[in-house]
Design a protein around this motif. Structure first.
Motif, short mmCIF file in Angstrom:
data_model
loop_
_atom_site.label_atom_id
_atom_site.label_comp_id
_atom_site.label_asym_id
_atom_site.label_seq_id
_atom_site.Cartn_x
_atom_site.Cartn_y
_atom_site.Cartn_z
N ARG B 67 -8.33 1.01 5.57
CA ARG B 67 -8.96 0.99 4.12
C ARG B 67 -8.06 0.99 3.18
N ASN B 70 -6.01 -2.38 3.16
CA ASN B 70 -7.10 -3.45 2.75
C ASN B 70 -6.98 -3.56 1.24
N GLU B 71 -7.18 -2.39 0.66
CA GLU B 71 -7.26 -2.37 -0.92
C GLU B 71 -5.93 -2.67 -1.54
N ARG B 72 -4.81 -2.49 -0.72
CA ARG B 72 -3.53 -2.98 -1.58
C ARG B 72 -3.05 -4.31 -1.28
N GLN B 135 -1.92 -5.60 -4.57
CA GLN B 135 -2.82 -5.35 -5.60
C GLN B 135 -2.54 -3.70 -6.00
N ASP B 137 -3.06 0.14 -7.19
CA ASP B 137 -4.18 1.28 -7.28
C ASP B 137 -4.44 1.87 -8.38
#
Lengths: 255, 255
Positions: B67, B70-72, B135, B137
């Motif tokens: 998780r 995936n966000e990064r 990306q 955070d």
């Protein structure tokens, strides 16, 4: 540990130990061509478990693991290696935990520290089992060496933890030297080969083993031969300590 | 993440996430002979950190790590490997944590969930960095690939986590195949050698590498040669998928 001490442990655990984190130790024992694992028998039950414990509020995982193992084995210089965190949310089965507590004569309220979800950090070690006197802990009434493969189904996910540790130990033979604390200071090639075969659970070709292990350059052939052998006394070897330590850190052979 | 969302995260964290447990990811990026690592720049600071996060109350470590990554990175099929639990009681430096929060414009009371001691589980992955769009955070205002060795001092013990991951990755070359997701489906021997050299940070002997890698029996020589090369077109190889998968599980070569 007496009943009173066990109750004290349960009553004070949440003050002393971190929540939802435990550790389990897979202690492999080698001696004379046998590979065993150290297990505890749960109190008033025929189920067995890995030795494990909890982590004090201001303790590192390693310090906690060494403390737990020292209590179970009396050994204080075991080389313990972290190998995996077991974190499946379903691994803490409260029905099973309650049953064990009940058999040990302890009742805990719902929501008690002990009834949380626990993630467990697995450690493994490989020792000469002839040097160890196993000691049961608060939850167990026996502590013994079991043959790998004859342990039956352990509590919770401990069979999985054991299997994973064996997989990691077998992989380790491919890239790290082994045997320093398991063989006498002077040993023969067949003795070293037997150690590898016992861990791998299969026979190895004598010539290939010989060639491969010498290519790692961690052995020193000794001038002396074994005494008291009728004829054709076998060549003795010892580990080259410096090269052995270097290979532990940087890996064996490989690319 | 906007300021409001960051505040919500801090306010609700203790309800959503496990206490005193975090994870940090060392994402190595390989492309065209370069080895990089994915880092986040802390808000209003010149300090960089590894991408990391927390574990939801009923989540496994692996699910949490996937998780977070995936966000990064936007990638959802990264092969992440646990490699170590960092548990030194002194690793959570509250002065440093407070300074980062302050720069992000957030104040938390003493005793807040975020101010606990955290143990962190390290994961690492190796990806083709040309396929990733980093990306930032909630705590960072930049996310970028850095050359290994040019990262400077990261926050907390993140430099140590990075160094340990590199050590484990380099050891891994000795016993597990590598390259499946990093090279084109058809590649040359020099391209594969370059991958190993880049990770190891040193040159390898061409003949020895060739001999060794073929002895692992994970490569299939292809009948075709590379197109558009003026003369002496190089031999192309692909991985033998079944043998590659087997070697991942059981180890390469070795004893």
């Amino acid at each position: 540990m007496a009943q009173k001490e066990l109750k004290e442990f349960i009553d004070n655990a949440s003050q002393i130990y971190l929540s939802h984190l435990s550790l389990d130790c897979v202690v492999f024992g080698f001696h004379d061509g046998q590979l065993k694992v150290l297990l505890l028998k749960m109190k008033n039950s025929d189920r067995w478990s890995l030795p494990g414990g909890f982590i004090k509020q201001a303790e590192s995982m390693e310090t906690a693991a060494i403390r737990v193992l020292n209590e179970r084995t009396g050994l204080d210089s075991i080389f313990l290696q972290q190998f995996h965190v077991f974190s499946d949310p379903g691994r803490s089965d409260n029905k099973e935990k309650n049953a064990h507590l009940r058999r040990a004569g302890i009742a805990v309220p719902a929501g008690h520290w002990f009834m949380q979800r626990f993630l467990s950090v697995g450690f493994y070690a490989l020792v000469d089992f002839s040097t160890v006197t196993p000691q049961p802990d608060a939850f167990s009434d026996d502590c013994a060496w079991w043959d790998i493969g004859e342990t039956g189904q352990l509590i919770l996910d401990h069979s999985r933890i054991l299997f994973k540790a064996l997989e990691v130990l077998r992989l380790q033979l491919h890239y790290q030297p082994i045997g320093y604390n398991l063989l006498p200071p002077k040993f023969t090639m067949p003795e070293l080969q037997k150690l590898y075969e016992t861990i791998l659970g299969r026979k190895l070709d004598r010539r290939n083993f010989h060639r491969k292990i010498l290519s790692y350059e961690i052995l020193r052939p000794l001038k002396e031969k074994r005494q008291g052998v009728a004829h054709k006394a076998p060549q003795l070897y010892s580990f080259d300590t410096i090269k052995y330590q270097k290979a532990l850190k940087e890996g064996l052979g490989g690319i």
